[in-house]
Design a protein around this motif. Structure first.
Motif, mmCIF file in Angstrom:
data_model
loop_
_atom_site.group_PDB
_atom_site.id
_atom_site.type_symbol
_atom_site.label_atom_id
_atom_site.label_comp_id
_atom_site.label_asym_id
_atom_site.label_seq_id
_atom_site.Cartn_x
_atom_site.Cartn_y
_atom_site.Cartn_z
ATOM 1 N N ILE A 13 0.831 -1.196 0.000
ATOM 2 C CA ILE A 13 0.000 0.000 0.000
ATOM 3 C C ILE A 13 0.874 1.258 0.000
ATOM 4 O O ILE A 13 1.886 1.323 0.696
ATOM 5 N N VAL A 14 0.460 2.265 -0.752
ATOM 6 C CA VAL A 14 1.116 3.574 -0.721
ATOM 7 C C VAL A 14 0.040 4.647 -0.560
ATOM 8 O O VAL A 14 -0.847 4.775 -1.415
ATOM 9 N N THR A 15 0.098 5.394 0.546
ATOM 10 C CA THR A 15 -0.825 6.499 0.769
ATOM 11 C C THR A 15 -0.027 7.732 1.182
ATOM 12 O O THR A 15 1.151 7.649 1.508
ATOM 13 N N SER A 16 -0.689 8.875 1.142
ATOM 14 C CA SER A 16 -0.081 10.107 1.607
ATOM 15 C C SER A 16 -1.178 10.973 2.206
ATOM 16 O O SER A 16 -2.310 10.506 2.384
ATOM 17 N N GLU A 17 -0.876 12.240 2.508
ATOM 18 C CA GLU A 17 -1.894 13.113 3.062
ATOM 19 C C GLU A 17 -1.597 14.569 2.720
ATOM 20 O O GLU A 17 -0.452 14.956 2.484
ATOM 21 N N VAL A 18 -2.668 15.341 2.700
ATOM 22 C CA VAL A 18 -2.570 16.770 2.445
ATOM 23 C C VAL A 18 -3.510 17.495 3.393
ATOM 24 O O VAL A 18 -4.378 16.894 4.010
ATOM 25 N N GLN A 19 -3.328 18.778 3.475
ATOM 26 C CA GLN A 19 -4.163 19.615 4.340
ATOM 27 C C GLN A 19 -5.320 20.187 3.541
ATOM 28 O O GLN A 19 -5.141 20.619 2.397
ATOM 29 N N ALA A 20 -6.511 20.199 4.140
ATOM 30 C CA ALA A 20 -7.661 20.813 3.477
ATOM 31 C C ALA A 20 -7.395 22.307 3.271
ATOM 32 O O ALA A 20 -6.776 22.954 4.116
ATOM 33 N N PRO A 21 -7.817 22.870 2.151
ATOM 34 C CA PRO A 21 -7.634 24.304 1.911
ATOM 35 C C PRO A 21 -8.218 25.140 3.046
ATOM 36 O O PRO A 21 -9.285 24.841 3.573
ATOM 37 N N MET A 22 -7.491 26.198 3.426
ATOM 38 C CA MET A 22 -7.904 27.068 4.523
ATOM 39 C C MET A 22 -8.221 28.455 3.992
ATOM 40 O O MET A 22 -7.494 28.983 3.138
ATOM 41 N N GLY A 23 -9.284 29.074 4.506
ATOM 42 C CA GLY A 23 -9.593 30.451 4.156
ATOM 43 C C GLY A 23 -9.751 30.652 2.661
ATOM 44 O O GLY A 23 -10.632 30.065 2.029
ATOM 45 N N ASP A 24 -8.868 31.470 2.080
ATOM 46 C CA ASP A 24 -8.941 31.797 0.651
ATOM 47 C C ASP A 24 -8.144 30.840 -0.223
ATOM 48 O O ASP A 24 -7.997 31.082 -1.431
ATOM 49 N N ASP A 25 -7.587 29.770 0.356
ATOM 50 C CA ASP A 25 -6.835 28.802 -0.443
ATOM 51 C C ASP A 25 -7.718 28.238 -1.553
ATOM 52 O O ASP A 25 -8.911 27.976 -1.354
ATOM 53 N N ASP A 26 -7.136 28.011 -2.698
ATOM 54 C CA ASP A 26 -7.866 27.513 -3.855
ATOM 55 C C ASP A 26 -7.841 25.984 -3.889
ATOM 56 O O ASP A 26 -6.762 25.386 -4.046
ATOM 57 N N PRO A 27 -8.996 25.325 -3.741
ATOM 58 C CA PRO A 27 -9.024 23.857 -3.791
ATOM 59 C C PRO A 27 -8.491 23.304 -5.107
ATOM 60 O O PRO A 27 -7.922 22.208 -5.134
ATOM 61 N N GLU A 28 -8.675 24.057 -6.186
ATOM 62 C CA GLU A 28 -8.210 23.568 -7.481
ATOM 63 C C GLU A 28 -6.685 23.467 -7.532
ATOM 64 O O GLU A 28 -6.141 22.611 -8.224
ATOM 65 N N THR A 29 -5.998 24.334 -6.781
ATOM 66 C CA THR A 29 -4.534 24.270 -6.720
ATOM 67 C C THR A 29 -4.106 22.966 -6.061
ATOM 68 O O THR A 29 -3.140 22.321 -6.497
ATOM 69 N N LEU A 30 -4.833 22.575 -5.015
ATOM 70 C CA LEU A 30 -4.555 21.301 -4.351
ATOM 71 C C LEU A 30 -4.695 20.142 -5.331
ATOM 72 O O LEU A 30 -3.827 19.265 -5.409
ATOM 73 N N VAL A 31 -5.773 20.152 -6.095
ATOM 74 C CA VAL A 31 -6.005 19.078 -7.063
ATOM 75 C C VAL A 31 -4.905 19.056 -8.124
ATOM 76 O O VAL A 31 -4.403 17.984 -8.497
ATOM 77 N N GLU A 32 -4.502 20.224 -8.590
ATOM 78 C CA GLU A 32 -3.453 20.295 -9.608
ATOM 79 C C GLU A 32 -2.147 19.707 -9.087
ATOM 80 O O GLU A 32 -1.443 18.979 -9.800
#
Length: 292
Positions: A13-32
């Motif tokens: 298994i290989v997994t990782s993690e990221v932080q949910a966008p905060m405030g004005d952070d752009d969710p699309e940037t996270l996806v990119e």
């Protein structure tokens, strides 16, 4: 391949993690940024996050990742939640299409994208067991019927630096989490493979897959910061010296990561990569470790 299928097929298994966008952070940037690892991870965890009064919408982020063909893992804690609130969050996650749940039993955790983020997790196993059992039976904790039963592929964190001397309380806690329905154990960050192997021999009687956390350390300053602000000695001196003395810091960082992954392949069932803000820089690390 989804996490559930990978576990069933006994893949590494290989997994990782990221932080949910905060405030004005752009969710699309996270996806990119995550598109760089699409097809190379079996799951991506999103933690409950609150910083300076701003709350990241982790469930919405999980939903967004699933929409973009990532298998999202909702990561949460029971410490500051009532049974009603925990039930509400898990039901919301399930209704949003989330199939994976990750909870923790240790008292500290480094999580998400930022070194400045400190997460404190403590699982009230009795509370968690009660809520999960009700949801699996298709009812709320106050006895009302749900439209359908709710269940998750659940992972739970374990403290792994004990080596061969896992205390009785720790073993009892692991047994409790196994009985609740844990599908895999997720360790604290691993650096000492010999010590970790002794730990695995201690807990093999539970017959639960073990996924080892691996930290992506880009330089010695980052390692020292972690030891100073999170847990003394978490990153061993030999690793810090390797990063400090190397003429090529990136090469040393990649070697430390890939050597750890290669050693873990023969020991456990997978790895969970903590990038500490480096998800957009992870490709050479995955390539060196021959991850997909």
């Amino acid at each position: 391949m989804k996490l559930k299928e990978a576990l069933e097929k006994k893949k590494f298994i290989v997994t990782s993690e990221v932080q949910a966008p905060m405030g004005d952070d752009d969710p699309e940037t996270l996806v990119e940024n995550l598109k760089r690892i699409r097809g190379r991870m079996d799951g991506v965890a999103i933690a409950d996050v609150e910083m300076e009064g701003i709350v990241g919408d982790s469930i919405r982020t999980c939903e967004l990742l699933n929409e973009n063909r990532f298998d999202a893992i909702y990561q949460t804690t029971t410490r500051d939640k009532s049974r009603i609130q925990l039930q509400k969050d898990l039901n919301h996650a399930h209704d949003s299409g989330v199939e994976n749940l990750l909870v923790f039993t240790e008292d500290y955790r480094i999580s998400g994208d930022s070194l400045q983020e400190t997460m404190f997790f403590h699982v009230d196993s009795g509370k968690l067991a009660s809520v999960l059992q009700h949801l699996r039976d298709g009812r709320t904790v106050d006895g009302k019927d749900l439209p359908s039963p709710v269940d998750f592929i659940m992972g739970s964190g374990v403290e792994s630096p004990w080596g061969k001397n896992v205390p009785k309380q720790g073993m009892n806690e692991l047994e409790t989490m196994r009985e609740i329905g844990t599908g895999y154990f997720l360790t604290t960050p691993i650096f000492d493979l010999d010590q970790f192997e002794k730990f695995l021999k201690q807990i093999k009687t539970f017959n639960v897959p073990v996924i080892a956390e691996v930290m992506l350390l880009r330089n010695a300053a980052m390692a020292r910061f972690i030891n100073r602000h999170f847990k003394a000695g978490l990153v061993p001196d030999w690793a810090i010296q390797k990063l400090d003395k190397a003429p090529n810091k990136l090469k040393a960082s990649v070697e430390l990561f890939s050597d750890t992954i290669k050693g873990l392949r023969d020991l456990c069932d997978g790895v969970h990569i903590i990038t500490l803000g480096g998800i957009d820089k992870i490709q050479p690390y995955l390539d060196a470790a021959k991850i997909r």
